[in-house]
Motif scaffolding. Structure first.
Motif, PDB file in Angstrom:
ATOM      1  N   MET A  97       1.609  -1.953 -11.244  1.00 40.15           N
ATOM      2  CA  MET A  97       1.498  -1.665  -9.818  1.00 40.15           C
ATOM      3  C   MET A  97       0.060  -1.826  -9.332  1.00 40.15           C
ATOM      4  O   MET A  97      -0.195  -2.332  -8.235  1.00 40.15           O
ATOM      5  N   ASP A  98      -0.887  -1.426 -10.165  1.00 40.18           N
ATOM      6  CA  ASP A  98      -2.297  -1.572  -9.797  1.00 40.18           C
ATOM      7  C   ASP A  98      -2.668  -3.047  -9.689  1.00 40.18           C
ATOM      8  O   ASP A  98      -3.393  -3.460  -8.777  1.00 40.18           O
ATOM      9  N   ILE A  99      -2.151  -3.855 -10.608  1.00 39.69           N
ATOM     10  CA  ILE A  99      -2.405  -5.292 -10.569  1.00 39.69           C
ATOM     11  C   ILE A  99      -1.793  -5.907  -9.315  1.00 39.69           C
ATOM     12  O   ILE A  99      -2.423  -6.717  -8.624  1.00 39.69           O
ATOM     13  N   LYS A 143      -8.454  -5.707  -1.893  1.00 43.57           N
ATOM     14  CA  LYS A 143      -8.550  -4.873  -3.097  1.00 43.57           C
ATOM     15  C   LYS A 143      -9.557  -5.444  -4.076  1.00 43.57           C
ATOM     16  O   LYS A 143      -9.725  -6.657  -4.160  1.00 43.57           O
ATOM     17  N   ASP A 173       0.810  -1.226   0.000  1.00 45.10           N
ATOM     18  CA  ASP A 173       0.000   0.000   0.000  1.00 45.10           C
ATOM     19  C   ASP A 173       0.839   1.270   0.000  1.00 45.10           C
ATOM     20  O   ASP A 173       0.346   2.340  -0.328  1.00 45.10           O
ATOM     21  N   TYR A 225       7.459   2.350  -5.635  1.00 47.85           N
ATOM     22  CA  TYR A 225       7.350   1.132  -6.431  1.00 47.85           C
ATOM     23  C   TYR A 225       8.547   1.015  -7.373  1.00 47.85           C
ATOM     24  O   TYR A 225       9.013   2.004  -7.943  1.00 47.85           O
ATOM     25  N   LYS A 285      -1.187  -4.580  -6.500  1.00 47.07           N
ATOM     26  CA  LYS A 285      -1.924  -4.203  -5.295  1.00 47.07           C
ATOM     27  C   LYS A 285      -3.081  -5.160  -5.032  1.00 47.07           C
ATOM     28  O   LYS A 285      -3.527  -5.303  -3.903  1.00 47.07           O
ATOM     29  N   LYS A 286      -3.546  -5.798  -6.086  1.00 38.73           N
ATOM     30  CA  LYS A 286      -4.671  -6.717  -5.933  1.00 38.73           C
ATOM     31  C   LYS A 286      -4.266  -7.984  -5.192  1.00 38.73           C
ATOM     32  O   LYS A 286      -5.116  -8.796  -4.822  1.00 38.73           O
ATOM     33  N   GLU A 327       2.680   1.632 -14.247  1.00 45.06           N
ATOM     34  CA  GLU A 327       1.589   2.030 -13.352  1.00 45.06           C
ATOM     35  C   GLU A 327       0.476   0.986 -13.360  1.00 45.06           C
ATOM     36  O   GLU A 327      -0.101   0.676 -12.319  1.00 45.06           O
ATOM     37  N   TRP A 328       0.212   0.421 -14.541  1.00 41.56           N
ATOM     38  CA  TRP A 328      -0.801  -0.630 -14.620  1.00 41.56           C
ATOM     39  C   TRP A 328      -0.369  -1.851 -13.816  1.00 41.56           C
ATOM     40  O   TRP A 328      -1.155  -2.442 -13.079  1.00 41.56           O
TER      41      TRP A 328
END
Length: 495
Positions: free
Chosen positions: A485-487, A495, A204, A312, A489-490, A482-483
């Motif tokens: 990193m979003d994945i 999430k 996070d 990240y 986080k899941k 960035e994409w």
């Protein structure tokens, strides 16, 4: 039963963002070494869940090659990637991997009941009945770039009650230990929990500290609390105050002692790795050398290197400062202080219990092992001594984030998989090696670290043997980074 394993994602064999490779996990390697013929663990399709980043990258590499043009990335982000995510989602939400479908075959239980995302208290708080209820009540609709709904709970459900039977609906990890202990006896138990009492901080890149009142956690880790700001925002704790961690660990050992009362069972307790070593959080900016007390020699202090910011991994200091997406030096050292206190607690409690039940608990200091492997924190000169098989192994794995060139040559990494948090197959081999060393010292039959099949272990590590040639895109393409990193986080269950 020769071996029973209780743990979280590491002990489950979670790699590159997915529960997919328990067959390569350290506990499976140990079971093989101990001569266990029917060591049972859940197997998963190659995609795994929530998202197998390695499989996704392999798909992109196969379709677009080692370099992807701007136009191709537009296509990949609009169609190829969503199509892959949709396939995984359909399998686990509506296909054969769905929560209402029993595990293939007649397997009613596993010898490894480790579940990704579990913290210490989940060992007794979460069971299949809870998972079923939460999955039913908290379903969400499909969406672009969506991943598997309630993947944490779906994973736990499959591990804790593979046939979805009412008989086993209320069995937690510790209940399964009791079941096997009462039924046939358990010779050796590995319990490695605690990483998720701190891991969320680096996923996070912020800290939600528990209250520090020394009370045992009373709710499963996928539940939320109200933000202290009073705005009604729901958050999840991601760092346990050492007093709260101690309360939970005392409760854990109390329950284990009760289950194993009168039994001659060896329990191996793993310490909590310093999560800030994981390359998902990259140190950037000015560095500082901090004196940390050596646990073995109390009057000795070790030099540990920390950075001004941690963000990240693909990004640099300017990104960390401009976006505010970072942990600062004070935050990271605070996280590490907490984890070091966790480990002191684990060791102290084990010593105290052994005075009552001599030889019951043995510490496996995974934290110390990983600390000795850390590349940047040790100034580029890790002190870990690899097994003799690695004397002429090239390239030698390190703890940097994975990278390979366009010709498919590994440039760095090898210890952590593509999620920047979980071990590779080679790293699992190293964990098995260190665990077997301790077991051998305790005269556990057939526990011989020198007999691990390193050739087979290395061949099984596709990140190492078949490096991904488009990895440079993660470093060169900010939008893709960035994409990703979003994945990643899941991976966090909420999430």
């Amino acid at each position: 039963m020769k071996l029973f394993t209780i743990g979280d994602s590491i002990s489950q064999g979670f790699m590159s963002g997915a529960a997919a490779k328990t067959e390569l996990c350290y506990s499976t390697l140990i079971a093989q070494q101990l001569g266990i013929k029917n060591y049972q663990y859940p197997t998963w399709p190659e995609e795994g869940m929530p998202v197998n980043v390695e499989k996704l990258f392999r798909n992109l590499e196969e379709k677009y090659g080692s370099s992807i043009s701007t136009l191709e990335w537009t296509l990949a982000l609009a169609t190829t990637i969503p199509s892959y995510l949709d396939t995984v989602e359909k399998y686990y939400e509506r296909g054969n991997g769905a929560a209402d479908k029993p595990y293939p075959g007649k397997t009613s239980h596993f010898d490894n009941v480790s579940v990704r995302g579990f913290n210490v208290s989940d060992a007794w708080l979460i069971n299949a009945k809870y998972c079923k209820k939460q999955i039913k009540e908290n379903s969400s609709g499909n969406g672009v770039f969506s991943s598997v709904d309630n993947s944490f709970l779906r994973t736990a459900l499959r591990v804790l009650n593979p046939q979805l039977s009412k008989e086993h609906d209320e069995k937690s990890q510790l209940d399964w230990l009791k079941y096997h202990s009462d039924k046939e006896g358990v010779e050796n138990v590995i319990i490695w929990l605690g990483s998720n009492n701190a891991l969320g901080t680096i996923v996070d890149l912020n800290i939600h500290f528990t209250e520090g009142n020394g009370k045992v956690t009373d709710r499963p880790s996928d539940t939320f609390i109200k933000d202290s700001n009073g705005k009604g925002k729901e958050i999840a704790y991601n760092l346990w105050h050492p007093k709260d961690f101690e309360a939970d660990y005392i409760e854990l050992l109390d329950r284990v002692d009760k289950i194993l009362e009168g039994k001659n069972t060896k329990v191996f307790l793993g310490t909590v790795p310093l999560v800030t070593i994981a390359p998902l959080a990259k140190g950037v900016g000015e560095t500082f050398t901090v004196k940390i007390e050596n646990e073995t020699e109390k009057d000795k202090f070790d030099d540990v290197i920390y950075s001004k910011y941690y963000t990240y991994f693909p990004f640099e200091e300017d990104f960390a400062v401009k976006t505010g997406i970072n942990l600062g030096y004070n935050q990271v050292t605070h996280i590490d202080r907490c984890i070091r206190e966790y480990n002191k607690t684990i060791k102290r409690l084990a010593d105290e219990r052994n005075k009552i039940n001599p030889g019951r608990y043995t510490i496996i200091d995974y934290s110390k092992i990983l600390d000795s492997m850390a590349f940047k924190r040790n100034g580029g000169t890790p002190t870990y001594k690899f097994p003799a098989y690695f004397d002429f192994q090239y390239p030698l794995p390190n703890t940097k984030y994975y990278h390979a060139d366009t010709d498919g040559n590994l440039k760095q990494g090898g210890i952590f998989s593509l999620d920047g948090v979980h071990p590779t197959a080679i790293a699992h081999g190293l964990i098995a090696h260190e665990t077997l060393k301790i077991m051998k010292d305790l005269n556990v039959p057939d526990a011989d670290p020198d007999k691990l099949n390193w050739k087979k272990i290395i061949e099984s590590d596709t990140l190492y043997t078949k490096p991904i040639s488009l990895m440079h895109e993660i470093y060169d393409n900010k939008k893709l980074a960035e994409w990703l990193m979003d994945i990643l986080k899941k991976i966090r269950k909420h999430k």
